[in-house]
Write a protein that holds these residues in place. Structure first.
Motif, short mmCIF file in Angstrom:
data_model
loop_
_atom_site.label_atom_id
_atom_site.label_comp_id
_atom_site.label_asym_id
_atom_site.label_seq_id
_atom_site.Cartn_x
_atom_site.Cartn_y
_atom_site.Cartn_z
N ASP A 6 0.83 -1.21 0.00
CA ASP A 6 0.00 0.00 0.00
C ASP A 6 0.87 1.26 0.00
O ASP A 6 0.56 2.24 -0.68
N THR A 10 1.00 4.14 -2.75
CA THR A 10 0.70 5.49 -2.30
C THR A 10 1.83 6.45 -2.65
O THR A 10 1.58 7.62 -2.99
N ARG A 128 -7.00 0.21 -5.62
CA ARG A 128 -8.18 0.72 -4.92
C ARG A 128 -8.05 0.53 -3.42
O ARG A 128 -8.46 1.40 -2.64
N HIS A 129 -7.47 -0.58 -3.01
CA HIS A 129 -7.27 -0.84 -1.58
C HIS A 129 -6.33 0.22 -0.99
O HIS A 129 -6.62 0.78 0.08
N ASP A 132 -8.11 3.63 -0.90
CA ASP A 132 -9.11 3.71 0.17
C ASP A 132 -8.44 3.88 1.53
O ASP A 132 -8.90 4.67 2.36
N ARG A 133 -7.38 3.15 1.74
CA ARG A 133 -6.67 3.23 3.02
C ARG A 133 -6.06 4.62 3.21
O ARG A 133 -6.08 5.19 4.29
N TRP A 134 -5.51 5.16 2.13
CA TRP A 134 -4.91 6.50 2.18
C TRP A 134 -5.98 7.56 2.40
O TRP A 134 -5.83 8.46 3.23
N ALA A 135 -7.08 7.46 1.65
CA ALA A 135 -8.14 8.46 1.75
C ALA A 135 -8.80 8.46 3.13
O ALA A 135 -9.25 9.50 3.62
N SER A 136 -8.83 7.29 3.78
CA SER A 136 -9.45 7.19 5.10
C SER A 136 -8.55 7.75 6.20
O SER A 136 -8.99 7.89 7.34
N GLY A 137 -7.30 8.02 5.85
CA GLY A 137 -6.37 8.52 6.86
C GLY A 137 -5.94 7.45 7.84
O GLY A 137 -5.63 7.76 9.00
N GLU A 138 -5.90 6.19 7.40
CA GLU A 138 -5.51 5.10 8.28
C GLU A 138 -4.18 5.46 8.96
O GLU A 138 -3.22 5.81 8.28
N ASP A 158 -2.99 17.58 8.93
CA ASP A 158 -3.61 16.61 9.83
C ASP A 158 -2.83 16.53 11.13
O ASP A 158 -1.63 16.77 11.18
#
Length: 203
Positions: A6, A10, A128-129, A132-138, A158
């Motif tokens: 990921d 990213t 996409r995984h 999604d992980r990046w956009a969620s701010g994991e 942030d």
């Protein structure tokens, strides 16, 4: 998908148009491997020492390779030493594997040879995984990305990621310290090169 994969994706997606130092990314990837191996039970931390565990890592070949590279003799290896040893050239290793698997490909442009151009993620579940992980701010991915110098508008400003796991925090702290040390080495070499060039100009 794994955290290092990921992070590799990213680095290309979120870091588009901004230089991400391969060395910084390599250190962050080595830290990401430790964190995933911690979660899998393949290792534990005793202070800052990496203690191999009894569990097998997930089926990812690169994580399996990382697990096989652990030091099994006491006093074991520190996280810092692991980052420098495992991290050497690791960003290129992940890039090559992702390209070989078809997760990344070179962008083809007119008048540019097929081997030229920038490597980019292809549209896939892996991409996409990671997105999604990046956009969620994991928190873990965000912290590793910040250490590697990856930024985008969503990440800027942030607050520090909210991570409660002491072992993960130990790894992240070691990654940040290693990146700072690497930057100081770069700066010192730049100064030394400039001084050397000045000597020749004055000769």
């Amino acid at each position: 998908m794994t955290t290092p994969r990921d992070l590799s994706i990213t680095a290309v997606e979120a870091g588009a148009g901004r230089a991400v130092e391969p060395g910084d990314l390599s250190l962050a990837l080595a830290g990401a491997e430790v964190i995933d191996l911690l979660e899998a039970g393949a290792l534990t931390l005793d202070g800052d020492r990496i203690v191999p565990g009894g569990q097998r890592p997930p089926g990812d070949p690169l994580l399996s390779e990382a697990a096989a590279a652990l030091v099994w003799q006491e006093p074991y290896e520190s996280v810092e030493d692991w980052l420098w040893r495992r991290g050497r050239g690791l960003s290129e290793v992940y890039r090559r594997v992702l390209v070989a698997e078809g997760q990344m490909a070179r962008r083809r442009r007119r008048w540019v040879p097929a081997r030229g151009g920038r490597v980019e993620p292809v549209d896939s579940p892996a991409r996409r995984h990671a997105a999604d992980r990046w956009a969620s701010g994991e928190p873990v991915l965000a912290a590793l990305a910040a250490a590697a110098g990856i930024r985008d508008r969503a990440a800027e400003g942030d607050e520090a990621p909210d991570i409660a796991d002491d072992a993960v925090l130990t790894v992240l702290a070691a990654v940040n310290e290693a990146v700072v040390e690497l930057e100081s080495v770069r700066q010192r070499r730049t100064v030394e090169k400039a001084a050397f060039d000045n000597i020749w100009r004055g000769a």
